[in-house]
Each structure stands twice: as structure tokens, then as C-alpha cells.
Design an enzyme around this catalytic site. Structure first.
Site, short mmCIF file in Angstrom:
data_model
loop_
_atom_site.label_atom_id
_atom_site.label_comp_id
_atom_site.label_asym_id
_atom_site.label_seq_id
_atom_site.Cartn_x
_atom_site.Cartn_y
_atom_site.Cartn_z
N ILE A 12 62.26 -31.62 32.40
CA ILE A 12 61.12 -32.52 33.08
C ILE A 12 62.25 -33.40 33.62
O ILE A 12 62.07 -33.92 34.65
CB ILE A 12 59.72 -32.82 32.58
CG1 ILE A 12 59.47 -31.20 31.83
CG2 ILE A 12 59.34 -33.27 33.24
CD1 ILE A 12 58.41 -31.46 30.92
N ASP A 31 70.66 -40.81 28.60
CA ASP A 31 70.59 -40.00 27.91
C ASP A 31 71.64 -39.83 27.14
O ASP A 31 72.51 -40.24 26.47
CB ASP A 31 70.80 -38.41 28.78
CG ASP A 31 69.69 -36.98 28.59
OD1 ASP A 31 69.15 -37.12 29.05
OD2 ASP A 31 69.68 -36.91 27.27
N LYS A 85 60.96 -32.52 20.80
CA LYS A 85 59.70 -31.74 21.49
C LYS A 85 59.67 -30.17 20.90
O LYS A 85 58.79 -29.55 21.55
CB LYS A 85 60.31 -31.54 22.95
CG LYS A 85 61.38 -31.61 23.58
CD LYS A 85 60.60 -30.55 24.73
CE LYS A 85 61.15 -29.25 24.98
NZ LYS A 85 60.60 -28.38 25.92
N SER A 125 51.14 -35.07 26.51
CA SER A 125 50.85 -33.19 26.08
C SER A 125 49.43 -32.86 25.88
O SER A 125 48.64 -33.11 25.03
CB SER A 125 52.01 -32.91 24.81
OG SER A 125 51.54 -31.54 24.55
N TYR A 150 55.83 -32.90 16.42
CA TYR A 150 55.67 -33.31 17.36
C TYR A 150 54.01 -34.21 17.80
O TYR A 150 54.21 -35.08 18.74
CB TYR A 150 56.41 -32.22 18.08
CG TYR A 150 56.04 -32.47 19.22
CD1 TYR A 150 55.47 -31.74 20.23
CD2 TYR A 150 56.69 -32.63 20.04
CE1 TYR A 150 55.00 -31.71 21.40
CE2 TYR A 150 56.74 -33.45 21.71
CZ TYR A 150 55.93 -32.69 22.12
OH TYR A 150 55.44 -31.96 24.01
N LYS A 154 53.24 -38.00 20.36
CA LYS A 154 52.45 -38.10 21.14
C LYS A 154 51.17 -39.00 21.42
O LYS A 154 51.04 -39.65 22.44
CB LYS A 154 52.33 -37.05 22.47
CG LYS A 154 53.60 -36.27 22.19
CD LYS A 154 54.20 -36.89 23.12
CE LYS A 154 55.87 -35.79 23.67
NZ LYS A 154 56.44 -37.42 24.51
N TYR A 178 50.98 -33.10 29.48
CA TYR A 178 51.96 -31.69 30.62
C TYR A 178 50.83 -30.62 29.66
O TYR A 178 50.45 -30.77 28.15
CB TYR A 178 53.57 -31.57 30.27
CG TYR A 178 53.72 -32.68 30.31
CD1 TYR A 178 54.60 -32.83 29.92
CD2 TYR A 178 53.89 -33.79 31.35
CE1 TYR A 178 56.34 -33.61 30.20
CE2 TYR A 178 53.99 -34.59 31.29
CZ TYR A 178 55.87 -34.94 31.29
OH TYR A 178 56.57 -35.96 31.47
N LEU A 201 57.70 -19.46 25.72
CA LEU A 201 57.31 -18.00 25.93
C LEU A 201 58.68 -17.36 27.17
O LEU A 201 59.23 -16.57 26.73
CB LEU A 201 56.58 -18.23 26.24
CG LEU A 201 55.23 -16.48 27.08
CD1 LEU A 201 55.30 -15.34 25.96
CD2 LEU A 201 54.15 -16.77 27.90
N ARG A 232 47.16 -20.69 28.59
CA ARG A 232 47.79 -21.66 27.89
C ARG A 232 47.51 -21.90 30.14
O ARG A 232 47.91 -21.06 30.82
CB ARG A 232 48.97 -21.47 27.84
CG ARG A 232 49.19 -21.54 26.35
CD ARG A 232 48.67 -22.59 25.44
NE ARG A 232 49.01 -22.02 24.29
CZ ARG A 232 47.89 -21.63 23.54
NH1 ARG A 232 47.09 -21.24 23.92
NH2 ARG A 232 48.84 -21.26 22.15
N PRO A 297 51.29 -19.29 13.58
CA PRO A 297 50.81 -20.16 12.83
C PRO A 297 50.84 -21.35 13.76
O PRO A 297 52.08 -22.17 14.34
CB PRO A 297 51.44 -20.81 11.56
CG PRO A 297 51.81 -19.12 10.86
CD PRO A 297 52.57 -18.70 12.61
C1 WQD Z 1 53.34 -19.94 24.88
C2 WQD Z 1 52.15 -18.85 24.35
C3 WQD Z 1 52.68 -18.10 22.27
C4 WQD Z 1 56.72 -17.63 22.18
C5 WQD Z 1 54.68 -25.91 22.91
C6 WQD Z 1 54.21 -27.58 23.07
C7 WQD Z 1 53.61 -27.82 23.86
C8 WQD Z 1 54.98 -27.37 25.03
C9 WQD Z 1 55.05 -26.77 25.98
C10 WQD Z 1 56.22 -29.44 24.76
C11 WQD Z 1 51.47 -18.85 22.78
C12 WQD Z 1 52.77 -17.60 22.95
C13 WQD Z 1 55.59 -18.24 22.98
C14 WQD Z 1 57.67 -16.64 22.33
C15 WQD Z 1 54.89 -15.80 22.10
N1 WQD Z 1 55.64 -28.58 24.27
N2 WQD Z 1 54.87 -17.18 22.24
N3 WQD Z 1 56.22 -15.53 22.17
O1 WQD Z 1 53.18 -23.09 22.05
O2 WQD Z 1 51.92 -23.77 24.11
O3 WQD Z 1 53.48 -25.31 23.69
O4 WQD Z 1 55.43 -26.08 24.55
O5 WQD Z 1 56.47 -30.36 25.78
O6 WQD Z 1 53.83 -29.38 23.76
O7 WQD Z 1 52.83 -27.21 22.00
O8 WQD Z 1 53.88 -23.30 24.01
O9 WQD Z 1 55.66 -21.20 24.93
O10 WQD Z 1 55.67 -21.63 23.03
O11 WQD Z 1 53.67 -20.36 23.45
O12 WQD Z 1 53.75 -14.96 22.31
O13 WQD Z 1 58.31 -16.01 21.66
O14 WQD Z 1 53.22 -17.71 24.26
O15 WQD Z 1 51.81 -17.51 21.12
O16 WQD Z 1 50.21 -18.63 23.09
P1 WQD Z 1 53.03 -23.94 23.24
P2 WQD Z 1 55.53 -21.63 23.97
#
Ligand code: WQD
Length: 340
Positions: A12, A31, A85, A125, A150, A154, A178, A201, A232, A297
Site C-alpha cells: 500500500i 523502509d 501485517k 484496519s 496483529y 492496530k 482499510y 485470498l 469481505r 480459525p
Molecule cells: C479473505 C477471505 C478467507 C485465503 C486480512 C487481515 C486484514 C488485512 C487483509 C492487513 C476470507 C478467504 C483466504 C485463502 C480463502 N491485512 N481465503 N483461501 O482475513 O479478510 O483480512 O488480510 O492489513 O487486516 O485481517 O483477508 O485475504 O486472508 O481472506 O478462502 O487461501 O478469503 O477465509 O474469507 P482477511 P484474506
């Protein structure tokens, strides 16, 4: 005006540096390059034609932080991204997260106080809300006990800034909460570079599509949502970067209503994991290899923003669609793998 961006080589941070330079700001980055490479500097320069100044050191070195501010007395504002993060890593190594995310924040704030530096933007966040009781989530939604160290850093970070602003009326600060930043700059000169196996994801999707990963594991399809997968608020990283510039200018132009403000930065639209997969298949023309596995989890069922405050007070709205986000992520993934 010179703006300090800590963590400016990160995902970001780098996109925000591009937007700051596009608005004519002189940027200096701190950095430690622990989670980003100096190639990012070349990527930023390729986009804007201006190589930002870079000082490489660890913000946990308090003396180095002091030396930096003693040397750079012409800084007009600070945008603070530098932090660890990874949610999962924070559970395994909480002390690293409290030292890095909280300790360095206090060092920066001490320098703002010492040099009476007036403007500070903090990278927060939506994780502070946990599973919100009401959707969409407004800034007045209660902050819940964090699900990870984490997320706790925040929450604590916001409290530290709030307390600092209460004894420093001349300091103006904004915390941006965010939602889920994804995608990459349309030029594909910069983007997300997760180290190791992606926890998030979208990089996992693009790495699966490019053949780096066998298949995506979808963490649960038994949630109380329309298609059973979790929801999300995915936001294009460029839209998020632009929100930082708008927030900074709110403070520089004294448009803030109090000296500590909080804004949700999302699109206001919730998308399920299956929505993201479908969108990716549409924009890439590739069939994604995935399987449904157990829930992860700590995941919440659904989180998406009420963006009214940011829209009205910042005059900012996210512009990119989910397809735009995934098309840019895919273009970036193809670029990164083509030059490996
Ligand atoms: C998104 C969705 C997973 C991976 C986190 C932090 C947040 C920010 C962004 C830093 C969820 C699903 C994920 C995978 C999946 N981080 N998923 N398979 O957990 O919403 O947010 O990252 O700033 O603060 O909490 O993001 O991308 O990990 O997950 O099914 O291999 O995708 O279960 O529903 P998340 P994510």
C-alpha cells in the site's frame, strides 16, 4: 512539501508514494526492506519518472529514528505504513508484533511531538471491528477484542494516537481503517509481492492461476451467506492509495473537524470468496483450480464498510470494480512471473 512515508516500499505504501508524487509532493521513504525489495523503488520511478528518496533502516532503532528527524527538518506530513501485517504470524510471534508495530509508532510520535510536526496518517484496519454486530460497518461500530495480536496492534495504535492528540492539540491525525486491499497499479510496475505462501485470498488465486500453487483452498462454504462463503469489502489498492492523499490534504488544509479522526476505507460492497473466484475467471479467461476446506480459525463471516463518512467528509469514493481489481492483480502476477 516533503512527506515522509514509512513502509513506502510495501504494497500500500508504494502505491501511495505514486499518488503523492502525482500530486507534486516530494516523498522520502523509510523502509527496512524486510518485506519489500528496492526493485519497488524502480517500479515507482518507472510510473512517475521521479525516484523518491529512500533511507533504509529499522524503525525499532530509536537512535536512527531520532537521527532521521534531526536531519530532515523540512517534513510537512507523515504517513505511517511500516508494520508487520501477517495475522497468522502475529499469533505465533506476538512479541515481534508488539515491538515492531507499537514500539516504532511511539518513536515516530515522539519525534512529531519534539519537532511539532502537524500531520499524521495512520494505517489501521477493519480488523479492529472483529465480527461487527451490524453491516455495513460504520466508524462508530464498537471496537471488539482483537482476534489476533496483529489486530490488537492496530487497536492499541489508534489509542496511542488518540491519547497523543489529546495532549498535543497542534497535532492532527487521521486513522484509515482499510478493508481488504487487493489489485495492483494498472501499469504493472508495482503490486503485491507476498513473501512465501500467500495468506491472503487474491495473491493465492493469481499464484494458483499462474501455476505456482496447485489449487486454492476455499476456507469454508458453510457460512450464513448467500453462497456459503465469507464476505469481505475488497478495495483496489490505487483507490486506497488515493484516500491517503485526500486524508493528508484534509489535514494540511485544516479541514479536519477534530485533531483525531477515523475513516473506513472500503467500497461499501461485500463480495464473497466465490464472487472473487467468479470475477477472476471472467477477467482472466482461466478456470481456477480450487477445493472447499474447513473454515479458517479467526475468520469473520462478513465485513463491509459504510463509506458515508469518507465519501462526505473526505470527498473520496472508490472507483474500481471487483473485475478491475482482479484484472490488475492478474496482469501484475503475469508480469512478475515473466521476469523471474
Ligand atoms: C479473505 C477471505 C478467507 C485465503 C486480512 C487481515 C486484514 C488485512 C487483509 C492487513 C476470507 C478467504 C483466504 C485463502 C480463502 N491485512 N481465503 N483461501 O482475513 O479478510 O483480512 O488480510 O492489513 O487486516 O485481517 O483477508 O485475504 O486472508 O481472506 O478462502 O487461501 O478469503 O477465509 O474469507 P482477511 P484474506
Amino acid at each position: 512539501m516533503k512527506i515522509l512515508v514509512t513502509g513506502g516500499l510495501g504494497f500500500i505504501g508504494s502505491h501511495t508514494v505514486v499518488e503523492l508524487q502525482a500530486k507534486g509532493y516530494d516523498v522520502i521513504i523509510i523502509d527496512d526492506c524486510s518485506n519489500a525489495s528496492q526493485e519497488v523503488l524502480a517500479g515507482i520511478t518507472a510510473i512517475t519518472g521521479i525516484e523518491p528518496a529512500l533511507e533504509i533502516f529499522d524503525l525499532r532503532e530509536k537512535k536512527l529514528v531520532e537521527d532521521f528527524f534531526n536531519k530532515h527538518t523540512d517534513i510537512g506530513g507523515v504517513i505511517h505504513f511500516a508494520a508487520s501485517k501477517a495475522v497468522g504470524e502475529s499469533v505465533k510471534n506476538p512479541l515481534l508484533y508488539y515491538e515492531n508495530n507499537i514500539g516504532t509508532l511511539t518513536y515516530i510520535l515522539q519525534q512529531l511531538k519534539k519537532f511539532e510536526l502537524p500531520t499524521f496518517i495512520f494505517s489501521s484496519s477493519c480488523t479492529v471491528y472483529g465480527q461487527a454486530d451490524e453491516l455495513p460497518i460504520t466508524e462508530s461500530a464498537p471496537v471488539k477484542p482483537a482476534a489476533s495480536p496483529y489486530g490488537n496492534t492496530k487497536q492499541i495504535g489508534e489509542e496511542i494516537i488518540r491519547d497523543t492528540c489529546s495532549i498535543m492539540p497542534e497535532l492532527k491525525a487521521i486513522a484509515l481503517r482499510y478493508f481488504n486491499p487487493i489489485g495492483a497499479h494498472p501499469s504493472a510496475h508495482i503490486g503485491e509481492l507476498p513473501l512465501g505462501v500467500p495468506a491472503n485470498l487474491v495473491p493465492y488465486i493469481t499464484q494458483t492461476a499462474i501455476g505456482l500453487r496447485e489449487e486454492l483452498s476455499v476456507y469454508g462454504n458453510d457460512y450464513p451467506t448467500p453462497d456459503g462463503t465469507a464476505i469481505r469489502d475488497y478495495i483496489h489498492v490505487v483507490d486506497l492509495a488515493k484516500a491517503h492523499v485526500v486524508a493528508l490534504e484534509r489535514l494540511l488544509n485544516n479541514k479536519n473537524k477534530s485533531n483525531y479522526e477515523v475513516f473506513n476505507i472500503g467500497t461499501g460492497t461485500g463480495s464473497s470468496v466465490m464472487d472473487v473466484i467468479t470475477s477472476f475467471e471472467n477477467v482472466s479467461g482461466k478456470k481456477l483450480n480450487y477445493k472447499i476446506v474447513d473454515r479458517r480459525p479467526g475468520d469473520v463471516v462478513a465485513a463491509y464498510a459504510d463509506t458515508t463518512l469518507a465519501n462526505q467528509e473526505l470527498g473520496w469514493t472508490a472507483k474500481n470494480s471487483l473485475d478491475d481489481m482482479l484484472a490488475s492483480a492478474w496482469k501484475w502476477e503475469q508480469k512478475v512471473r515473466s521476469i523471474e
